[in-house]
Enzyme design. Structure first.
Site, PDB file in Angstrom:
ATOM      1  CD  GLU A 170     104.324  80.922   4.722  1.00  0.00           C
ATOM      2  OE1 GLU A 170     104.609  79.860   4.822  1.00  0.00           O
ATOM      3  OE2 GLU A 170     104.754  82.035   4.893  1.00  0.00           O
ATOM      4  CD  GLU A 358     104.095  84.274   7.948  1.00  0.00           C
ATOM      5  OE1 GLU A 358     105.170  83.944   7.925  1.00  0.00           O
ATOM      6  OE2 GLU A 358     103.034  83.805   8.004  1.00  0.00           O
TER       7      GLU A 358
HETATM    8  O1  IFM Z   1     106.313  80.198  11.329  1.00  0.00           O
HETATM    9  C1  IFM Z   1     106.094  80.153   9.867  1.00  0.00           C
HETATM   10  C2  IFM Z   1     104.575  80.520   9.703  1.00  0.00           C
HETATM   11  O2  IFM Z   1     103.835  79.839   9.989  1.00  0.00           O
HETATM   12  C3  IFM Z   1     104.601  80.606   8.080  1.00  0.00           C
HETATM   13  N1  IFM Z   1     105.534  81.267   7.592  1.00  0.00           N
HETATM   14  C4  IFM Z   1     106.984  81.246   7.768  1.00  0.00           C
HETATM   15  C5  IFM Z   1     107.111  81.195   9.258  1.00  0.00           C
HETATM   16  C6  IFM Z   1     108.382  80.902   9.633  1.00  0.00           C
HETATM   17  O3  IFM Z   1     109.156  79.626   9.245  1.00  0.00           O
END
Ligand code: IFM
Length: 450
Positions: A170, A358
């Site tokens: 990210e 994710e």
């Molecule tokens: O916890 C985070 C992760 O580190 C990166 N993506 C979003 C998740 C939730 O906020």
């Protein structure tokens, strides 16, 4: 790669599993020669983290990793996305590998392979060595070069057993929250000037991709982006232009650059103001072919035109209507189908296969006296989002994996331990793990497959 471990190479294989990140679960911040990271520094500053906590102990996965890998195996996972802590591998962000630090990942990889689970490490999930921050962090071009050296070091040590590499996690979120608005480490508030931190991360991705490919093994390389469908708050020309601008910063800066070798025009003032940051040749390093695209999806974003005098070309507006997670994020599963189909329609043949790296939700889960955790909201969330991935696949999008955020409740950055995202409940005073109802539900869902 051990027999029985699924390579993400064909349409017939699909990765089911979960994701975590080093600073959020490992703990052991001072052990075995790990150097300080920007998150250690940030958490020590009063007022930065809601509950005043840090990742110093977190889930203590540095010691309890066999238990965590057993949780993955019992879930039926065939892939695990985790991150390597750069300051564990190179305590000052450069120089020789810290053998005690890399030894941890060595054992983790072997433990995954013994359980038939594909190891999918991400090289950088926001825990920059503090020594590199002292030299400018991602605002300094040299950090991209250090990152490529670090990639060579880990490729040499681990590349023979990795199923896929993620370079960065990210980069938009790290640029925006860490450098533009200061709510994450390193706490800079540079607004549009944070563009340089995004560009240097992308350059680091490109250089690291070359370094990983030069090392042992032939694992595919991916960039992991947090992506969001962007909606204008109205059909007015100004709101529509603001939505296009936000889409350029959040999504297309990190997609057009890697998939087309160019930045979107809508970045406008940010690129122009960055002067000599973007050098000749950078975009061809950034835009070299990618094997996979990692997509992290949580929710869509609504945008309107900014008020007079705003330093930014957009303003975010809450999405009213849908249910919300514990974080207050709207639950919009069809936004995931829209996103995946939109990627295919926009980038066509230039889009590599996708892994949903994710997807998940936080709720105020509680351990009941009978020792169970009833997280039916999470089950509904996962069911709907897996369904959304199925819709995208049915529409012909090449999606090769779905990894839940997260295996464990963990340290949720500036929110500390107040947001529980796990399939597994963690008692942070004892470290005890309790699989939630969603864990059992996902185990059955994985067993059914597509
Ligand atoms: O916890 C985070 C992760 O580190 C990166 N993506 C979003 C998740 C939730 O906020």
């Amino acid at each position: 790669m051990a027999a029985g471990v699924t390579r993400v190479a064909s349409h017939s294989s699909f990765w089911w599993g979960a994701a975590t990140a080093a600073y959020q679960i490992e703990g052991a911040a001072d052990e075995d020669g790990r150097g300080p990271s920007i998150w250690d520094t940030f958490c020590a500053e009063p007022g930065r983290v809601t509950d005043g906590s840090s990742g110093a102990v977190a889930c203590d996965s540095y010691h309890r990793w066999p238990e965590d890998l057993d949780l993955l195996a019992d879930l039926g996972a065939n892939a695990y996305r985790f991150s390597l802590a750069w300051p564990r591998v190179q305590p000052r962000g450069q120089g020789p590998v810290n053998q005690a630090g890399i030894g941890y990942y060595d054992r983790l990889l072997d433990g995954l392979l013994e359980r038939g689970i594909a190891p999918v490490p991400t090289l950088f999930h926001w825990d920059l060595p503090q020594a590199l921050q002292d030299a400018g962090g991602w605002m300094a071009r040299e950090t991209a070069e250090r990152f490529a050296e670090y990639a060579s070091v880990v490729a040499e040590a681990l590349g023979d057993r990795v199923a896929a590499w993620g370079t960065l996690n990210e980069p938009f979120v790290h640029m925006a929250l860490g450098y533009a608005f200061g709510t994450h480490a390193p706490g800079e508030t540079l607004l549009l000037d944070a563009f340089a931190a995004g560009h240097h991360q992308l350059l680091a991705h490109g250089l690291a991709t070359q370094a990983l490919r030069a090392g042992p093994g032939d694992a595919p390389v991916m960039l992991v982006n947090n992506l969001t469908p962007v909606r204008a708050a109205s059909t007015s020309a100004t709101d529509t232009a603001a939505a296009r601008a936000y889409d350029a910063f959040h999504n297309r800066m990190f997609l057009d650059s890697v998939l087309r070798g160019a930045y979107p025009d809508e970045l406008g003032a940010a690129v122009a103001g960055a002067g000599a940051v973007v050098r000749d040749g950078d975009l061809s390093v950034i835009g070299q072919p990618l094997d996979l695209l990692g997509v992290n999806y949580y929710n869509p974003t609504q945008v309107k035109a900014p008020g007079p005098g705003s330093p930014l070309p957009f303003e975010l507006v809450p999405i009213e209507g849908p249910a919300q997670t514990g974080f207050g994020w709207p639950v919009v599963p069809d936004g995931l189908t829209e996103l995946l189909v939109g990627l295919r329609d926009t980038y066509g043949a230039g889009l590599p296969p996708i892994v949903v790296t994710e997807n998940g939700c936080s709720y105020p889960d509680e351990l009941s006296p009978d020792g169970t955790v009833d997280d039916s909201d999470r089950i509904a969330f996962l069911d709907a989002h897996i369904g959304a991935v199925g819709e995208a696949r049915a529409a012909g999008v090449d999606v090769r994996g779905y990894l839940v955020w997260s295996l464990l409740d963990n340290f949720e950055w500036a929110e500390g331990y107040t947001q529980r995202f796990g399939l597994t409940y963690v008692d942070f005073s004892t470290g005890r793990r309790t699989p939630k109802a969603s864990y059992g539900w996902l185990r059955d869902r994985i067993a059914r497959g597509w």
